[in-house]
Design a protein around this motif. Sequence first.
Motif, PDB file in Angstrom:
ATOM      1  N   SER A  95       0.828  -1.209   0.000  1.00  0.00           N
ATOM      2  CA  SER A  95       0.000   0.000   0.000  1.00  0.00           C
ATOM      3  C   SER A  95       0.861   1.257   0.000  1.00  0.00           C
ATOM      4  O   SER A  95       0.536   2.248  -0.663  1.00  0.00           O
ATOM      5  N   PHE A  96       1.976   1.239   0.721  1.00  0.00           N
ATOM      6  CA  PHE A  96       2.922   2.357   0.711  1.00  0.00           C
ATOM      7  C   PHE A  96       3.473   2.572  -0.698  1.00  0.00           C
ATOM      8  O   PHE A  96       3.512   3.698  -1.206  1.00  0.00           O
ATOM      9  N   GLY A  97       3.914   1.478  -1.341  1.00  0.00           N
ATOM     10  CA  GLY A  97       4.477   1.585  -2.676  1.00  0.00           C
ATOM     11  C   GLY A  97       3.464   2.083  -3.696  1.00  0.00           C
ATOM     12  O   GLY A  97       3.791   2.893  -4.565  1.00  0.00           O
ATOM     13  N   TYR A  98       2.222   1.620  -3.577  1.00  0.00           N
ATOM     14  CA  TYR A  98       1.175   2.100  -4.479  1.00  0.00           C
ATOM     15  C   TYR A  98       1.006   3.603  -4.332  1.00  0.00           C
ATOM     16  O   TYR A  98       0.931   4.341  -5.329  1.00  0.00           O
ATOM     17  N   ALA A  99       0.919   4.059  -3.064  1.00  0.00           N
ATOM     18  CA  ALA A  99       0.723   5.493  -2.828  1.00  0.00           C
ATOM     19  C   ALA A  99       1.899   6.301  -3.362  1.00  0.00           C
ATOM     20  O   ALA A  99       1.714   7.357  -3.975  1.00  0.00           O
ATOM     21  N   ARG A 100       3.105   5.817  -3.137  1.00  0.00           N
ATOM     22  CA  ARG A 100       4.286   6.581  -3.551  1.00  0.00           C
ATOM     23  C   ARG A 100       4.450   6.597  -5.070  1.00  0.00           C
ATOM     24  O   ARG A 100       4.867   7.610  -5.645  1.00  0.00           O
ATOM     25  N   LEU A 101       4.104   5.510  -5.733  1.00  0.00           N
ATOM     26  CA  LEU A 101       4.335   5.428  -7.172  1.00  0.00           C
ATOM     27  C   LEU A 101       3.164   5.929  -8.003  1.00  0.00           C
ATOM     28  O   LEU A 101       3.356   6.545  -9.055  1.00  0.00           O
ATOM     29  N   PHE A 102       1.932   5.649  -7.547  1.00  0.00           N
ATOM     30  CA  PHE A 102       0.772   5.902  -8.402  1.00  0.00           C
ATOM     31  C   PHE A 102      -0.288   6.816  -7.791  1.00  0.00           C
ATOM     32  O   PHE A 102      -1.176   7.269  -8.506  1.00  0.00           O
ATOM     33  N   GLY A 103      -0.224   7.045  -6.497  1.00  0.00           N
ATOM     34  CA  GLY A 103      -1.348   7.706  -5.846  1.00  0.00           C
ATOM     35  C   GLY A 103      -1.167   9.156  -5.498  1.00  0.00           C
ATOM     36  O   GLY A 103      -1.954   9.717  -4.733  1.00  0.00           O
ATOM     37  N   GLN A 104      -0.116   9.782  -6.025  1.00  0.00           N
ATOM     38  CA  GLN A 104       0.169  11.149  -5.607  1.00  0.00           C
ATOM     39  C   GLN A 104      -0.979  12.117  -5.896  1.00  0.00           C
ATOM     40  O   GLN A 104      -1.290  12.977  -5.092  1.00  0.00           O
ATOM     41  N   GLY A 105      -1.639  11.955  -7.046  1.00  0.00           N
ATOM     42  CA  GLY A 105      -2.705  12.885  -7.393  1.00  0.00           C
ATOM     43  C   GLY A 105      -3.956  12.696  -6.553  1.00  0.00           C
ATOM     44  O   GLY A 105      -4.333  13.549  -5.748  1.00  0.00           O
ATOM     45  N   LEU A 106      -4.617  11.548  -6.725  1.00  0.00           N
ATOM     46  CA  LEU A 106      -5.880  11.290  -6.041  1.00  0.00           C
ATOM     47  C   LEU A 106      -5.700  11.232  -4.534  1.00  0.00           C
ATOM     48  O   LEU A 106      -6.464  11.837  -3.779  1.00  0.00           O
ATOM     49  N   LEU A 107      -4.691  10.514  -4.075  1.00  0.00           N
ATOM     50  CA  LEU A 107      -4.503  10.360  -2.634  1.00  0.00           C
ATOM     51  C   LEU A 107      -4.102  11.669  -1.975  1.00  0.00           C
ATOM     52  O   LEU A 107      -4.529  11.960  -0.859  1.00  0.00           O
ATOM     53  N   ARG A 108      -3.294  12.473  -2.639  1.00  0.00           N
ATOM     54  CA  ARG A 108      -2.906  13.747  -2.029  1.00  0.00           C
ATOM     55  C   ARG A 108      -4.108  14.656  -1.876  1.00  0.00           C
ATOM     56  O   ARG A 108      -4.219  15.414  -0.918  1.00  0.00           O
ATOM     57  N   ALA A 109      -5.040  14.566  -2.817  1.00  0.00           N
ATOM     58  CA  ALA A 109      -6.258  15.379  -2.703  1.00  0.00           C
ATOM     59  C   ALA A 109      -7.093  14.950  -1.504  1.00  0.00           C
ATOM     60  O   ALA A 109      -7.743  15.773  -0.864  1.00  0.00           O
ATOM     61  N   ARG A 110      -7.070  13.667  -1.193  1.00  0.00           N
ATOM     62  CA  ARG A 110      -7.899  13.147  -0.098  1.00  0.00           C
ATOM     63  C   ARG A 110      -7.155  13.041   1.220  1.00  0.00           C
ATOM     64  O   ARG A 110      -7.756  13.155   2.291  1.00  0.00           O
ATOM     65  N   LEU A 111      -5.848  12.777   1.173  1.00  0.00           N
ATOM     66  CA  LEU A 111      -5.081  12.541   2.392  1.00  0.00           C
ATOM     67  C   LEU A 111      -3.985  13.571   2.615  1.00  0.00           C
ATOM     68  O   LEU A 111      -3.114  13.384   3.461  1.00  0.00           O
ATOM     69  N   GLY A 112      -4.049  14.675   1.877  1.00  0.00           N
ATOM     70  CA  GLY A 112      -2.978  15.663   1.973  1.00  0.00           C
ATOM     71  C   GLY A 112      -2.763  16.177   3.384  1.00  0.00           C
ATOM     72  O   GLY A 112      -1.629  16.278   3.858  1.00  0.00           O
TER      73      GLY A 112
END
Length: 239
Positions: free
Chosen positions: A97-114
């Motif tokens: 889950s960490f690797g997914y967030a670091r590699l692919f989730g910067q856009g969507l996840l940063r909007a939700r978990l910034g």
Amino acid sequence: MKARVVLKGLALMLSLALLGYLFESSDLGNSVNEAWIDTRVRGHGVSGALLFLLMGGLFTAIGLPRQIIAFLGGYAFNVGLGTLVGALAALLGCMLSFGYARLFGQGLLRARLGERAGRFDRFIQNHPFSMTVLVRLLPVGNNLLTNLAAGISSIPAVRFFAGTLLGYLPQTLVFALVGSGAHIDPALKLALAIGLFLVSGALGAYLYRRFRHGQSLDDQVDAALDETGGSHDESRFPR
């Protein structure tokens, strides 16, 4: 630490102990064992352990509580090996889950978990390894959200994973003990597990208050540990 948090942890522990009893004594339990643990893991040596590690990692990566994996590890391998394999499975899920967030989730996840990621950054920035251990010792929070927030934060991956593994061990030991077939009186085994759970949770809460240095990891965590109180006590048992 609020009684509600302690009761949630004890309720999970007791329900898993009941599940273990069903595994050992009922036809339903036997069918579950034969369907997976007994057929695919127990008695299969390294290949069974690797299968358990892979499946445990995949399930924790998508949000299955790591305590359940620890319980099943204790059931499949007994206390010592079950603790090790359960902790490694949870670590693998964390890495995924960490690797997914670091590699692919910067856009969507940063909007939700910034905001959460920003708090995490500030909380761990001076001592990333030791503060990650502290976070994992806490008896409240959400394991998956922590992994994702860390993935979009600036924390070095190696220090986060090392701190995570160390911080996972106490609760993994507790739930592996609950699930194990150790030759200990069941009431004594459960009492020992409850005692270890309460000690590890109290230690995490104490260290959080002692070393947070004015930073807040999460409003829900603060409320559950009696730092802020109020009506926002929605913390869940850590996954």
